[in-house]
Motif scaffolding. Structure first.
Motif, PDB file in Angstrom:
ATOM      1  N   TYR A  34      43.872 -46.752  -4.828  1.00  0.00           N
ATOM      2  CA  TYR A  34      45.334 -46.620  -4.912  1.00  0.00           C
ATOM      3  C   TYR A  34      45.898 -47.718  -5.789  1.00  0.00           C
ATOM      4  O   TYR A  34      45.310 -48.810  -5.888  1.00  0.00           O
ATOM      5  CB  TYR A  34      45.960 -46.663  -3.509  1.00  0.00           C
ATOM      6  N   GLN A  39      51.353 -48.461  -0.771  1.00  0.00           N
ATOM      7  CA  GLN A  39      50.950 -47.083  -0.505  1.00  0.00           C
ATOM      8  C   GLN A  39      49.739 -47.056   0.441  1.00  0.00           C
ATOM      9  O   GLN A  39      49.686 -46.263   1.376  1.00  0.00           O
ATOM     10  CB  GLN A  39      50.618 -46.359  -1.817  1.00  0.00           C
ATOM     11  N   ARG A  42      50.852 -47.486   3.919  1.00  0.00           N
ATOM     12  CA  ARG A  42      51.430 -46.274   4.522  1.00  0.00           C
ATOM     13  C   ARG A  42      50.337 -45.325   5.001  1.00  0.00           C
ATOM     14  O   ARG A  42      50.476 -44.648   6.013  1.00  0.00           O
ATOM     15  CB  ARG A  42      52.359 -45.574   3.530  1.00  0.00           C
ATOM     16  N   LEU A  43      49.216 -45.267   4.258  1.00  0.00           N
ATOM     17  CA  LEU A  43      48.096 -44.416   4.664  1.00  0.00           C
ATOM     18  C   LEU A  43      47.528 -44.891   5.997  1.00  0.00           C
ATOM     19  O   LEU A  43      47.252 -44.093   6.889  1.00  0.00           O
ATOM     20  CB  LEU A  43      46.995 -44.427   3.596  1.00  0.00           C
ATOM     21  N   GLU A  47      51.512 -42.698   7.848  1.00  0.00           N
ATOM     22  CA  GLU A  47      52.853 -42.329   7.399  1.00  0.00           C
ATOM     23  C   GLU A  47      52.764 -41.379   6.213  1.00  0.00           C
ATOM     24  O   GLU A  47      53.706 -40.688   5.877  1.00  0.00           O
ATOM     25  CB  GLU A  47      53.638 -43.584   6.971  1.00  0.00           C
ATOM     26  N   GLU A  48      51.619 -41.403   5.543  1.00  0.00           N
ATOM     27  CA  GLU A  48      51.439 -40.595   4.347  1.00  0.00           C
ATOM     28  C   GLU A  48      50.049 -39.985   4.417  1.00  0.00           C
ATOM     29  O   GLU A  48      49.132 -40.591   4.984  1.00  0.00           O
ATOM     30  CB  GLU A  48      51.532 -41.520   3.125  1.00  0.00           C
ATOM     31  N   ASN A  49      49.877 -38.792   3.856  1.00  0.00           N
ATOM     32  CA  ASN A  49      48.568 -38.152   3.822  1.00  0.00           C
ATOM     33  C   ASN A  49      47.773 -38.656   2.637  1.00  0.00           C
ATOM     34  O   ASN A  49      48.317 -38.770   1.543  1.00  0.00           O
ATOM     35  CB  ASN A  49      48.747 -36.642   3.649  1.00  0.00           C
TER      36      ASN A  49
END
Ligand SMILES: *Cc1c(COP(=O)(O)O)cnc(C)c1O
Length: 424
Positions: A34, A39, A42-43, A47-49
């Protein structure tokens, strides 16, 4: 678009986007890159896929899980490194120290050992019930701390066909899910969700792989069980998970709550993830599942009828035989066929079983069932040797029982092999 089972076997799972490989790629990578630290954060918070570490999720594994999910008609699915891990995770995801589960007494020896011996050490109690007992009798085993009922659609190797609707009624009257190990029937022959099961497990090692190449497992959740309606029983799903910043799985993930918890918590901490390479091989097996399973059943029916016609054979269990104890249940729950596995006993008992097996030429003695090659095993001397004669009987395994897994060779050749081993 709604697809038939045959199409799902071939086209389910991997859905390439423009310019991507047509064939499922093997993402042989532990990790994923990433560009910002935020980001990645968040993973980790869910919170994020996105993929970040293969122990938690891998695109090859996910594509294959998704194919099996579609075959079973479920809402979410995950792969595990073995069928044992699938059954352990499926139960442990909702059952901890101080809890209890009810399990059909005829399940696979590895599963009963897992529940009766190993999970017992973790403080989880199990009651084994006679699957053929009346509904009221089985229901008596339920306690206030019972968290699920577990059974196999067709038991390995007892070939008991489970009355799925009966078990589902007992579970749902008591506000707990019904978990079905559907390894032997496969979704080609039986879809337990259509009969009230809430969660399905598989040892993909058997027919799904089909070629005896890879050990693996799968858990599929129907998404139908209402965890919140029984929130007091399932706090792990319905109250904040402090190891994930207070996420409440049912609130955040809806129908995917159970599988998300099993992945984010149980897989994270115990780590029985399959190798992407193995998942790739499993996927190739799945592509012909709809062709192989009917052929296994057709061959097994012929072999079972042949065995039944012989004087030196004492008994034959195969739910496809009209006089089999489980024929009526098989007709109801798996009208197109049951599986390729037959169990039988010779009049000469335990001793004759060994002699017969040593003379077989085409059928090999292996600790396996449910693959393309015909194979044979004597559970009392092999898979179930840790059980006493008394425990064998409870598990529906006669000491003389020979487990014959009929492959997809020519049926006449298999029958000729059995004939020469019995006569020559
Ligand atoms: C083989 C089997 C298992 C265990 O699966 P592994 O992949 O060997 O760990 C569980 N349940 C059933 C019905 C099986 O046949």
């Amino acid at each position: 678009m709604k697809r038939s089972m045959e199409t799902t076997c071939i086209q389910g799972g991997w859905q390439p986007k423009n310019g991507e490989p047509r064939i499922l790629p093997i993402y042989q990578s532990t990790t994923f890159k990433y560009s910002t630290s935020e980001q990645m954060g968040r993973l980790f918070d869910l919170e994020e896929n996105g993929y970040f570490y293969t122990r938690l999720a891998n695109p090859t594994n996910d594509a294959v899980a998704d194919k099996i999910r579609e075959l079973e008609g479920g809402a979410a699915a995950m792969l595990t490194s073995s069928g044992q891990a699938a059954n352990f995770y499926a139960v442990f995801n909702i059952c901890g120290a101080g809890d209890h589960l009810v399990c059909s007494a005829t399940v696979y020896g590895g599963t009963s050992n897992l529940f009766v011996v190993t999970m017992k050490k973790m403080g989880v109690d199990v009651t084994l019930v006679d699957p053929d007992a009346p509904e009221e009798e089985i229901e008596k085993a339920i306690r206030p701390n019972t968290k699920c009922i577990f059974g196999e659609s067709i038991a390995n190797p007892a070939l008991v066909v489970l009355d799925l609707e009966k078990f589902a009624r007992i579970a749902h009257r008591n506000g707990i899910p019904f978990i079905v190990d559907n390894t032997f029937a496969t979704p080609i022959n039986c879809r337990p969700f259509e009969w009230g099961a809430d969660i399905v497990t598989h040892s993909t090692t058997k027919y799904m792989d089909g070629h005896a190449m890879t050990v693996g497992g799968c858990i599929v959740d129907s998404g139908n069980f209402d965890w919140e309606a029984h929130a007091d029983k399932f706090p792990g799903l319905t109250t904040p998970d402090e190891s994930y910043h207070g996420i409440i799985y049912t609130k955040k993930f809806g129908k995917a709550a159970y599988i998300t918890k099993a992945t984010a918590q149980v897989m994270r901490d115990l780590g029985s993830i399959p190798s992407p390479q193995n998942s790739f091989l499993l996927n190739i097996g799945l592509e012909t599942l709809h062709l192989r399973v009917p052929r296994h059943c057709e061959n097994a029916q012929k072999v079972a009828e042949y065995l039944q016609s012989r004087e030196d054979v004492a008994w034959v269990n195969y739910p496809g035989l009209e006089n089999d104890k489980y024929h009526a249940l098989a007709q109801k729950y798996m009208p197109n066929g049951t599986c390729g596995v037959i169990s039988f006993g010779l009049k000469g008992g335990r001793q004759a079983a060994g002699e017969f097996m040593d003379k077989l030429k085409l059928a090999a003695i292996v600790t396996h069932v449910a693959d393309a090659r015909t194979c044979v095993l004597h559970p009392a001397s092999h898979t179930h040797r840790q059980l006493s004669d008394e425990q064998l009987k409870e598990a529906g395994v006669d000491p003389s029982l020979i487990r014959l897994s009929v492959g997809i060779e020519n049926a006449d050749d298999i029958i000729e092999d059995i004939r020469q081993a019995l006569e020559d």
